[in-house]
Design a protein around this motif. Structure first.
Motif, PDB file in Angstrom:
ATOM      1  N   LEU A   1      -7.872   3.358  -1.629  1.00 11.82           N
ATOM      2  CA  LEU A   1      -6.554   3.575  -1.048  1.00 11.82           C
ATOM      3  C   LEU A   1      -6.552   4.970  -0.450  1.00 11.82           C
TER       4      LEU A   1
ATOM      5  N   ARG B   1       0.207   9.356  -5.578  1.00 14.53           N
ATOM      6  CA  ARG B   1       0.547  10.772  -5.378  1.00 14.53           C
ATOM      7  C   ARG B   1       1.257  11.335  -6.612  1.00 14.53           C
TER       8      ARG B   1
ATOM      9  N   ARG C   1       0.581   4.176  -2.649  1.00 15.84           N
ATOM     10  CA  ARG C   1       0.341   5.572  -2.268  1.00 15.84           C
ATOM     11  C   ARG C   1       1.330   6.504  -2.959  1.00 15.84           C
TER      12      ARG C   1
ATOM     13  N   LYS D   1       0.827  -1.209   0.000  1.00 15.35           N
ATOM     14  CA  LYS D   1       0.000   0.000   0.000  1.00 15.35           C
ATOM     15  C   LYS D   1       0.863   1.261   0.000  1.00 15.35           C
TER      16      LYS D   1
ATOM     17  N   LEU E   1      -6.521   8.402  -2.493  1.00 14.78           N
ATOM     18  CA  LEU E   1      -5.314   8.416  -3.313  1.00 14.78           C
ATOM     19  C   LEU E   1      -5.455   7.478  -4.505  1.00 14.78           C
TER      20      LEU E   1
ATOM     21  N   TYR F   1      -5.043   7.691   2.784  1.00 15.78           N
ATOM     22  CA  TYR F   1      -3.740   8.251   3.147  1.00 15.78           C
ATOM     23  C   TYR F   1      -3.022   7.436   4.217  1.00 15.78           C
TER      24      TYR F   1
END
Length: 194
Positions: A136, A17, A13, A9, A127, A138
């Motif tokens: 997903l 981003r 992330r 994960k 995200l 933060y």
């Protein structure tokens, strides 16, 4: 096993981003307006439903066009407030003429005196999302704790740019899937909603 999932994960992330940051401000603005159109065109809710949104931070989808239209139509709009690191979110009613205050994490929220409400539908920032409706977030667990604490399960609608989509995001037992995700390309409903 959980450590492996958390590591996966964390990588997702970072990728999410990067993808989102690569979108131009003009694209994000136009996409947010398209997302608002698709939400009202395809997502059903009742006039008496309380709908929770969020105040955009950084380069998230701006759901303010949705919130303004909901309030203009007389819908109850609520915003989440972080009460504490290990606490569920506090949902406060926001009226169009009521000021908003800094609430940490770069967000704005109604005053401490605003009425509380449980949402019937939650517009969720994220995200990333996958084809099975896995969200997903933060990594703070705020929405996970909040959903576990509510008396009834609201409809969960993720707002995202299409670039935030993944084929697969690992899902842990506490991860509650989205019912739908709205991107600039349209609305995708998942099995949880059917």
């Amino acid at each position: 096993m959980v450590d492996g999932i958390e590591a996966e994960k964390a990588l997702l992330r970072k990728t999410a981003r990067t993808r989102r940051e690569a979108l131009s401000p003009q694209f994000r603005s136009e996409a947010s307006n398209a997302i608002s159109f698709h939400f009202f065109d395809k997502v059903a809710f009742a006039p008496e439903d309380a709908i929770a949104g969020y105040w955009r931070i950084r380069d998230e989808v701006d759901c303010q066009p949705i919130l303004v239209r909901l309030m203009d139509g007389g819908q109850t709009v609520i915003l989440p407030v972080v009460s504490g690191v290990e606490e569920p979110l506090d949902f406060r009613v926001w009226h169009a003429d009521a000021p908003l205050y800094e609430a940490g994490f770069g967000t704005l929220a109604p005053s401490d005196l605003a009425p509380r409400s449980e949402p019937d539908l939650i517009l969720m920032p994220l995200l990333g999302f996958d084809k099975a409706g896995t969200r997903l977030g933060y990594g703070g667990g705020y929405y996970d704790r909040t959903l576990a604490s509510l008396r009834k399960r609201p409809m969960l609608v993720g707002l995202a740019f299409a670039a935030q989509g993944f084929d697969h995001i690992p899902r842990e037992p506490h991860d509650i899937p989205l019912d739908a995700v709205v991107t600039e390309d349209g609305v995708e409903f998942f099995e949880a909603c059917l």
